[in-house]
Design an enzyme around this catalytic site. Structure first.
Site, short mmCIF file in Angstrom:
data_model
loop_
_atom_site.label_atom_id
_atom_site.label_comp_id
_atom_site.label_asym_id
_atom_site.label_seq_id
_atom_site.Cartn_x
_atom_site.Cartn_y
_atom_site.Cartn_z
N ASP A 13 90.86 -26.21 -104.10
CA ASP A 13 90.74 -27.26 -103.09
C ASP A 13 90.34 -26.67 -101.74
O ASP A 13 90.72 -25.55 -101.41
CB ASP A 13 92.08 -28.00 -102.97
CG ASP A 13 91.95 -29.29 -102.17
OD1 ASP A 13 90.83 -29.83 -102.09
OD2 ASP A 13 92.96 -29.74 -101.61
N ASN A 61 87.44 -37.57 -109.00
CA ASN A 61 86.34 -37.07 -108.14
C ASN A 61 85.01 -37.75 -108.47
O ASN A 61 84.09 -37.75 -107.65
CB ASN A 61 86.13 -35.56 -108.31
CG ASN A 61 87.21 -34.69 -107.71
OD1 ASN A 61 87.42 -33.56 -108.14
ND2 ASN A 61 87.91 -35.19 -106.71
C1 FPP Z 1 87.82 -29.60 -104.08
O1 FPP Z 1 87.48 -29.45 -102.72
C2 FPP Z 1 86.77 -29.05 -104.90
C3 FPP Z 1 85.98 -29.76 -105.74
C4 FPP Z 1 86.09 -31.23 -105.93
C5 FPP Z 1 84.92 -29.09 -106.52
C6 FPP Z 1 85.22 -27.66 -106.90
C7 FPP Z 1 84.00 -27.10 -107.47
C8 FPP Z 1 83.61 -25.82 -107.37
C9 FPP Z 1 84.39 -24.74 -106.75
C10 FPP Z 1 82.32 -25.43 -107.99
C11 FPP Z 1 82.45 -25.62 -109.45
C12 FPP Z 1 81.27 -25.30 -110.14
C13 FPP Z 1 81.21 -25.08 -111.48
C14 FPP Z 1 79.95 -24.73 -112.09
C15 FPP Z 1 82.37 -25.18 -112.37
P1 FPP Z 1 87.27 -30.75 -101.85
O2 FPP Z 1 85.84 -31.12 -101.87
O3 FPP Z 1 88.22 -31.82 -102.28
O4 FPP Z 1 87.67 -30.18 -100.45
P2 FPP Z 1 88.39 -30.97 -99.28
O5 FPP Z 1 89.77 -31.31 -99.78
O6 FPP Z 1 88.41 -29.97 -98.18
O7 FPP Z 1 87.55 -32.18 -98.96
#
Ligand code: FPP
Length: 231
Positions: A13, A61
């Protein structure tokens, strides 16, 4: 010191906030997250962890903006087309859990190919949770048991979950400062040790991972039993 965890999971996250703080689009946070994800999983395998399960996308998501989802799907395409050889070279097996039918078809195909090409991997298993939801997984497993007309035990039920083939979850790490499980591995986390980091995922370094492992090894895992006398 206790033993290393066999199975580590990470809620990755904080990509969005990492990007916002740098005045970058959220997609830049996900790209940075993907780079970190690759290095971090290799670090865990290098340390001897057998299974690394990463929360790449929850079912919830999938209601994010079209723009953000397109950027995430583009990253999945890049990853599954470009990184499978690297996993194979490292003798690792790639697995994916989640409701994959909710993903674009070409990504489902790439995932199938990645699994097939790495199925002989023996040094460890990388499990990506994509379009995954723990409650949904539990409900699916219950329905499977009902259809089979069989009462379940704790063991037979665990085996029906999408993580059923892996060792029990030992350590669950969440980056990004929040302290919740967000529908990830709820049943599996019953006796997992929890570790929360304030760092946004792209900043969660190998040294931070090492601190999490060392912290885990100091924990006294009692599974509800009374602590054995020392000395
Ligand atoms: C949460 O951060 C993260 C995600 C929803 C996506 C995580 C994905 C990756 C690290 C890349 C994955 C790629 C592959 C190929 C598996 P957020 O967007 O919710 O962050 P925030 O809470 O700061 O808004």
């Amino acid at each position: 010191m206790g033993e290393l965890p066999r199975h580590v999971a990470v809620i990755m996250d904080g990509n969005g906030r990492w990007a916002q703080r740098r005045l970058l689009p959220r997609s830049a946070g996900h790209s940075a997250g993907l780079k970190r994800m690759i290095a971090l999983s290799e670090y865990f395998f290098h340390r001897g962890v057998e299974v690394v399960t990463l929360y790449a996308l929850s079912q919830e998501n999938l209601s994010r903006s079209q723009e953000e989802l397109a950027a995430l799907f583009a990253l999945f395409r890049t990853y599954f087309s470009g990184n499978v050889e690297r996993l194979k070279k490292n003798d690792l097996r790639l697995e994916v859990i989640g409701e994959l039918s909710l993903l674009p078809e070409d990504i489902q195909t790439l995932i199938g190919e990645g699994r097939e090409r790495t199925k002989e991997g023996k040094k460890g298993t990388l499990v990506l949770a994509i379009a995954y939801g723990a409650r949904q997984d539990v409900v699916r497993a219950v329905n499977e048991a009902v259809k089979a007309g069989k009462e379940v035990t704790m063991e037979s039920f665990s085996a029906l979950l999408s993580t059923g083939a892996y060792p029990p979850l030992d350590l669950l790490i969440r980056t990004g400062r929040e302290k919740r499980l967000s529908n990830f591995l709820l049943y599996e986390a019953a006796y997992a040790e929890l570790y929360f980091s304030d760092k946004m995922f792209p900043d969660f370094s190998d040294a931070d991972a090492e601190r999490a492992l060392e912290d885990y090894m100091t924990r006294d895992r009692r599974y509800g039993k009374v602590k054995a006398e020392e000395g």
